[in-house]
Design an enzyme around this catalytic site. Structure first.
Site, PDB file in Angstrom:
ATOM      1  CD  GLU A   9      -2.769  -1.358   2.399  1.00 47.77           C
ATOM      2  OE1 GLU A   9      -2.665  -0.509   3.298  1.00 47.77           O
ATOM      3  OE2 GLU A   9      -3.569  -2.323   2.454  1.00 47.77           O
TER       4      GLU A   9
ATOM      5  CD  GLU B 133      -3.986  -8.164   1.443  1.00 46.63           C
ATOM      6  OE1 GLU B 133      -4.943  -7.693   2.095  1.00 46.63           O
ATOM      7  OE2 GLU B 133      -2.842  -7.657   1.459  1.00 46.63           O
TER       8      GLU B 133
END
Length: 360
Positions: free
Chosen positions: A152, A269
């Site tokens: 991220e 994910e």
């Protein structure tokens, strides 16, 4: 009654539709036939304390991700010590499964212990980062075959021209932290495949996600142009149950652009957030399955896609219980198997999406 496409389409109650399949469903085998590797994220205690769940993971998965055991707050109780106990337990299970691991994660703006935040501000942040990555990656060399090196890194709301997140790592080292981390990981294990992972890259009709794709492409191009070791972009794939599955031409174009840089594509994910989905269980499960189908088919159609990892395997163990509970108090159902470890329509949807890659 067997779980067939007809049963799923008819919306039969799960207690009727799910107990058995016409043939054993094994997602790892379905993925392998399509040239993919399928896996899941686990906590060590769930597979150690729940033999039935462990058996399901062993049966279904050919790749294992430690859900939390490789994060800084799990590994680093203080500056001078590493605690590998939980990560080693996941590695032991992966050996039992005869499955490699995908490592998550070496650098993130969350899960940083307080002592490390202090060290980033007052000590030698570069040495801290390089020492950590070198120690962890070397320990699992040959077992962790791919890493989310940076998780991220893009946050457009931070209003930087380059779109980078003003994380503690950025504040300490500037944009160079990305290159420092990737080069350190490569030096520690030259055979490991290194990825940058991020969320919010999936939907064609959400403006900030479309913008984020452009920012991510600029970041990837810059790193590749400087010869930084980088092998993959990892889409997290946290999908929205209450949003139309808009995975069309825009996503396909983005994936082609990533692949044109010589990068593989991972999904690391994957799950579907059913927090605000309406309908009874059967309706919700059908809708969740449709979202899985649309997304995985779109991503699997790109030849550069190599792995698909769901963030959990069964609803018995999902972080969405804590982070995204349903306001009506009903159980969340984001994963391929239910809390009783029975296959849901989502499991069949994944298998069919993998098969669509072969047919294509």
């Amino acid at each position: 009654m067997k779980l067939t496409r007809r049963a799923v389409a008819a919306g039969l109650p799960l207690a009727i539709a799910q107990p058995a399949l016409a043939a054993p469903l094994r997602l790892g085998e379905a993925a392998a036939r399509a040239g993919l590797r399928y896996g899941t994220a686990i906590e060590p205690q769930t597979v150690e304390n729940d033999p039935a769940f462990a058996a399901l993971v062993l049966d279904q998965c050919d790749l294992i991700t430690p859900e939390n055991a490789l994060k800084w707050n799990a590994l680093r109780p203080d500056r001078n010590h590493f605690d590998f106990a939980a990560a080693d337990r996941v590695a032991a299970f992966a050996r039992r499964a005869r499955a490699p691991m995908h490592g998550h994660t070496l650098v993130w703006h969350e899960a940083i212990p307080d002592w490390a935040i202090h060290e980033l501000k007052t000590g030698d942040p570069r040495a801290l980062l390089v020492d950590h990555i070198t120690t962890v990656v070397r320990r699992y060399a040959g077992r962790v075959v791919s890493w989310d090196v940076i998780n991220e890194p893009v946050e457009r709301n931070d209003r930087r021209p380059d779109g980078l997140r003003k994380s503690p790592w950025f504040e300490a080292l500037g944009p160079d932290y990305l290159e420092i981390a990737l080069r350190a990981a490569h030096a520690a294990d030259p055979k490991a495949r290194l990825a940058i992972a991020d969320y919010g890259l999936e939907y064609d009709d959400i403006g900030w996600m479309v913008e984020k794709r452009g920012t991510m492409l600029d970041l990837l191009r810059g790193l590749k142009s400087r010869g930084v070791p980088l092998h993959a972009l990892a889409l997290q794939g946290h999908l929205l149950g209450d949003h139309p599955p808009a995975f069309g031409a825009g996503l396909s174009q983005f994936l082609r652009q990533v692949a044109a840089l010589g990068l593989a594509i991972y999904v690391t994910e994957l799950d579907v957030n059913d927090q605000h989905m309406a309908g009874d269980i059967a309706q919700r499960d059908r809708s969740v399955a449709e979202i899985y189908t649309a997304f995985v088919r779109a991503v699997a159609a790109e030849p550069a896609t190599q792995i698909v990892v769901t963030w959990g395997l069964a609803d018995r163990y999902t972080s969405k219980v804590d982070f995204f509970p349903r306001p009506d108090g009903k159980p969340v159902r984001p994963l391929p198997f239910d809390a009783d470890l029975r296959p849901k329509p989502a499991a069949l949807a994944l298998a069919d999406a993998f098969a669509s890659r072969r047919r294509g």
